[in-house]
Design an enzyme around this catalytic site. Structure first.
Site, PDB file in Angstrom:
ATOM      1  N   THR A 102     -30.338  27.885   3.976  1.00  0.00           N
ATOM      2  CA  THR A 102     -31.459  27.950   4.918  1.00  0.00           C
ATOM      3  C   THR A 102     -32.738  27.807   4.109  1.00  0.00           C
ATOM      4  O   THR A 102     -33.045  28.678   3.283  1.00  0.00           O
ATOM      5  CB  THR A 102     -31.472  29.301   5.661  1.00  0.00           C
ATOM      6  OG1 THR A 102     -30.217  29.467   6.321  1.00  0.00           O
ATOM      7  CG2 THR A 102     -32.592  29.345   6.681  1.00  0.00           C
ATOM      8  N   LYS A 177     -32.587  25.846  13.262  1.00  0.00           N
ATOM      9  CA  LYS A 177     -32.254  27.193  12.763  1.00  0.00           C
ATOM     10  C   LYS A 177     -33.476  28.121  12.839  1.00  0.00           C
ATOM     11  O   LYS A 177     -33.383  29.243  13.328  1.00  0.00           O
ATOM     12  CB  LYS A 177     -31.756  27.066  11.317  1.00  0.00           C
ATOM     13  CG  LYS A 177     -31.744  28.336  10.512  1.00  0.00           C
ATOM     14  CD  LYS A 177     -30.414  29.009  10.462  1.00  0.00           C
ATOM     15  CE  LYS A 177     -30.492  30.336   9.726  1.00  0.00           C
ATOM     16  NZ  LYS A 177     -29.328  31.143   9.837  1.00  0.00           N
ATOM     17  N   LYS A 252     -36.807  36.552   5.722  1.00  0.00           N
ATOM     18  CA  LYS A 252     -36.815  35.223   5.088  1.00  0.00           C
ATOM     19  C   LYS A 252     -36.949  34.117   6.142  1.00  0.00           C
ATOM     20  O   LYS A 252     -37.766  33.206   6.007  1.00  0.00           O
ATOM     21  CB  LYS A 252     -35.514  35.023   4.295  1.00  0.00           C
ATOM     22  CG  LYS A 252     -35.375  33.605   3.759  1.00  0.00           C
ATOM     23  CD  LYS A 252     -34.002  33.266   3.234  1.00  0.00           C
ATOM     24  CE  LYS A 252     -33.908  31.749   3.043  1.00  0.00           C
ATOM     25  NZ  LYS A 252     -32.640  31.312   2.473  1.00  0.00           N
TER      26      LYS A 252
HETATM   27  P1  NAD Z   1     -26.073  34.679  -1.981  1.00  0.00           P
HETATM   28  O1  NAD Z   1     -27.291  35.042  -2.775  1.00  0.00           O
HETATM   29  O2  NAD Z   1     -24.989  35.675  -1.795  1.00  0.00           O
HETATM   30  O3  NAD Z   1     -25.394  33.348  -2.597  1.00  0.00           O
HETATM   31  C1  NAD Z   1     -26.122  32.290  -3.168  1.00  0.00           C
HETATM   32  C2  NAD Z   1     -25.391  31.911  -4.449  1.00  0.00           C
HETATM   33  O4  NAD Z   1     -26.005  30.734  -5.004  1.00  0.00           O
HETATM   34  C3  NAD Z   1     -25.477  32.990  -5.542  1.00  0.00           C
HETATM   35  O5  NAD Z   1     -24.154  33.382  -5.907  1.00  0.00           O
HETATM   36  C4  NAD Z   1     -26.221  32.319  -6.681  1.00  0.00           C
HETATM   37  O6  NAD Z   1     -25.785  32.731  -7.953  1.00  0.00           O
HETATM   38  C5  NAD Z   1     -25.880  30.857  -6.418  1.00  0.00           C
HETATM   39  N1  NAD Z   1     -26.771  29.892  -7.067  1.00  0.00           N
HETATM   40  C6  NAD Z   1     -28.123  29.871  -7.097  1.00  0.00           C
HETATM   41  N2  NAD Z   1     -28.548  28.785  -7.773  1.00  0.00           N
HETATM   42  C7  NAD Z   1     -27.438  28.102  -8.176  1.00  0.00           C
HETATM   43  C8  NAD Z   1     -27.218  26.910  -8.905  1.00  0.00           C
HETATM   44  N3  NAD Z   1     -28.236  26.165  -9.359  1.00  0.00           N
HETATM   45  N4  NAD Z   1     -25.950  26.511  -9.120  1.00  0.00           N
HETATM   46  C9  NAD Z   1     -24.910  27.244  -8.677  1.00  0.00           C
HETATM   47  N5  NAD Z   1     -25.048  28.396  -7.978  1.00  0.00           N
HETATM   48  C10 NAD Z   1     -26.301  28.820  -7.731  1.00  0.00           C
HETATM   49  O7  NAD Z   1     -26.645  34.185  -0.570  1.00  0.00           O
HETATM   50  P2  NAD Z   1     -25.804  34.045   0.800  1.00  0.00           P
HETATM   51  O8  NAD Z   1     -25.921  35.291   1.577  1.00  0.00           O
HETATM   52  O9  NAD Z   1     -24.488  33.442   0.483  1.00  0.00           O
HETATM   53  O10 NAD Z   1     -26.719  32.956   1.558  1.00  0.00           O
HETATM   54  C11 NAD Z   1     -26.728  31.600   1.168  1.00  0.00           C
HETATM   55  C12 NAD Z   1     -27.632  30.839   2.123  1.00  0.00           C
HETATM   56  O11 NAD Z   1     -27.139  30.986   3.454  1.00  0.00           O
HETATM   57  C13 NAD Z   1     -29.083  31.352   2.146  1.00  0.00           C
HETATM   58  O12 NAD Z   1     -29.944  30.261   2.219  1.00  0.00           O
HETATM   59  C14 NAD Z   1     -29.131  32.221   3.392  1.00  0.00           C
HETATM   60  O13 NAD Z   1     -30.444  32.296   3.964  1.00  0.00           O
HETATM   61  C15 NAD Z   1     -28.146  31.490   4.303  1.00  0.00           C
HETATM   62  N6  NAD Z   1     -27.521  32.340   5.328  1.00  0.00           N
HETATM   63  C16 NAD Z   1     -26.998  33.558   4.982  1.00  0.00           C
HETATM   64  C17 NAD Z   1     -26.414  34.345   5.961  1.00  0.00           C
HETATM   65  C18 NAD Z   1     -25.823  35.693   5.606  1.00  0.00           C
HETATM   66  O14 NAD Z   1     -25.471  36.455   6.535  1.00  0.00           O
HETATM   67  N7  NAD Z   1     -25.663  36.037   4.337  1.00  0.00           N
HETATM   68  C19 NAD Z   1     -26.335  33.893   7.286  1.00  0.00           C
HETATM   69  C20 NAD Z   1     -26.837  32.633   7.599  1.00  0.00           C
HETATM   70  C21 NAD Z   1     -27.430  31.858   6.600  1.00  0.00           C
END
Ligand code: NAD
Length: 309
Positions: A102, A177, A252
């Site tokens: 997102t 979204k 966010k």
């Molecule tokens: P998270 O922080 O748990 O996971 C993100 C991962 O990306 C981390 O493990 C981080 O180490 C990795 N990362 C960052 N830069 C990287 C790179 N260059 N190469 C490889 N890995 C890298 O976040 P999340 O909760 O999984 O959310 C991910 C996305 O989904 C976000 O944009 C969030 O807004 C969206 N989202 C989350 C939810 C939720 O409930 N958690 C719901 C809808 C949308």
């Protein structure tokens, strides 16, 4: 892109980890990568084959799927930082770049422009449904990109989700979204203010729920994620506001909506206010609580001496 492409899956966090597992279980060949070793190991323990570097993950991939915290992470990974080649350079020409993070609409459009300029294809496909939906394969995907690119990625999105909607050109998925979450943030605040007002006026939670849920105040924030315990037993209010959808994520998403409201010049008043309210909520201990916990803030900050009950 072949019918059963190899997928480089980068970002194996709360969402990406289980999404990658579902692709593996559906028979896709996946090469996972995360900068955090613990995330990589957790995915591997759940059966996701992992790579030792982004370049290794992307080698031979037909799709590069990213699931990162922010747009800056996406753009940095695409372009590369500190002189290291990015994913756009690592990937073979014609690779499908599928970003499910997102991020700002403008950043999604920039990512698409960069990918296409590098000879690739690009789709933005943010999700709703949370970690529970990621694990169950029941996410909703909001997709922006060309129609033929949408059709190309649809089969693999359908493995990870139950609803896949083409929302328009590049950035269209992100636009849908943040518009949805703008409605959600504002409506949760409104529902919470109404319940606290009802308490002051001597209404029971159940009475207000019974009326509003069948009247013109009906909305998801009330009928599914009800901010008071009781009327909807599955809502986070019944488990001390354990998420659910965390306050930090609502803050966010409202910030992304605010950025878009400002860059497009919309005369919005509630959106910016909702963004401010959730920023404060997240900063004052609500970051890890369900966003419906905003009602406790409203109640705590209300004048405890005045009621008409
Ligand atoms: P998270 O922080 O748990 O996971 C993100 C991962 O990306 C981390 O493990 C981080 O180490 C990795 N990362 C960052 N830069 C990287 C790179 N260059 N190469 C490889 N890995 C890298 O976040 P999340 O909760 O999984 O959310 C991910 C996305 O989904 C976000 O944009 C969030 O807004 C969206 N989202 C989350 C939810 C939720 O409930 N958690 C719901 C809808 C949308």
């Amino acid at each position: 892109m072949s019918e059963n492409p190899t997928i480089a899956f980068l970002g194996l966090g709360h969402m990406g980890g289980p999404m990658a597992v579902n692709l593996v279980n559906a028979g896709y060949s996946v090469a996972g990568y995360d900068v955090v070793p613990a995330a990589l190991e957790a995915a591997q323990a759940h059966g996701v084959p992992v790579a030792g570097s982004p370049a290794e993950a992307v080698a031979g991939a037909g799709v590069v799927l990213t699931m990162f915290p922010s747009g800056q992470h996406v753009l940095d990974a695409y372009r590369g930082v500190n002189g290291t080649p990015g994913l756009l350079t690592d990937a073979a020409p014609g690779t499908m770049f599928l970003d499910c993070s997102t991020i700002n609409v403008d950043e999604a459009r920039e990512a698409a422009t960069l990918a296409i300029a590098a000879g690739h294809r690009s789709v933005d496909a943010p999700v709703s449904g949370g970690v529970v939906g990621a694990e169950a394969g029941t996410l909703t995907f909001m997709v922006g990109g060309e129609a033929d690119d949408f059709e190309a990625v649809r089969p693999l999105l359908e493995v990870m989700g139950k609803r896949v909607v083409h929302c328009g050109g590049h950035g269209g998925g992100q636009a849908a979204k943040i518009c949805n979450n703008l409605i959600l943030g504002v409506s949760m605040i409104a529902v919470s203010e109404a319940f606290v007002l009802g308490e002051k006026l001597g209404l029971t939670h159940q009475a207000l729920f019974d009326v509003a849920s069948a009247a013109s105040g009906q909305c998801w924030a009330l009928t599914t994620n009800c901010p008071v315990p009781g009327p909807v037993p599955s809502s986070p209010a019944n488990r001390d506001y354990q998420p659910g959808f965390a306050g930090a994520l609502m803050a966010k998403d409202l910030k992304l909506a605010l950025n878009a409201l400002q860059s497009t010049g919309v005369a919005a008043r509630l959106g910016p206010l909702a963004s401010e309210i959730y920023d404060t909520f997240a900063a004052e201990g609500g970051a890890g609580r369900d966003f419906s916990g905003i009602i406790t803030d409203i109640r705590d900050k209300s004048d405890s001496d005045r009621s008409q009950a």
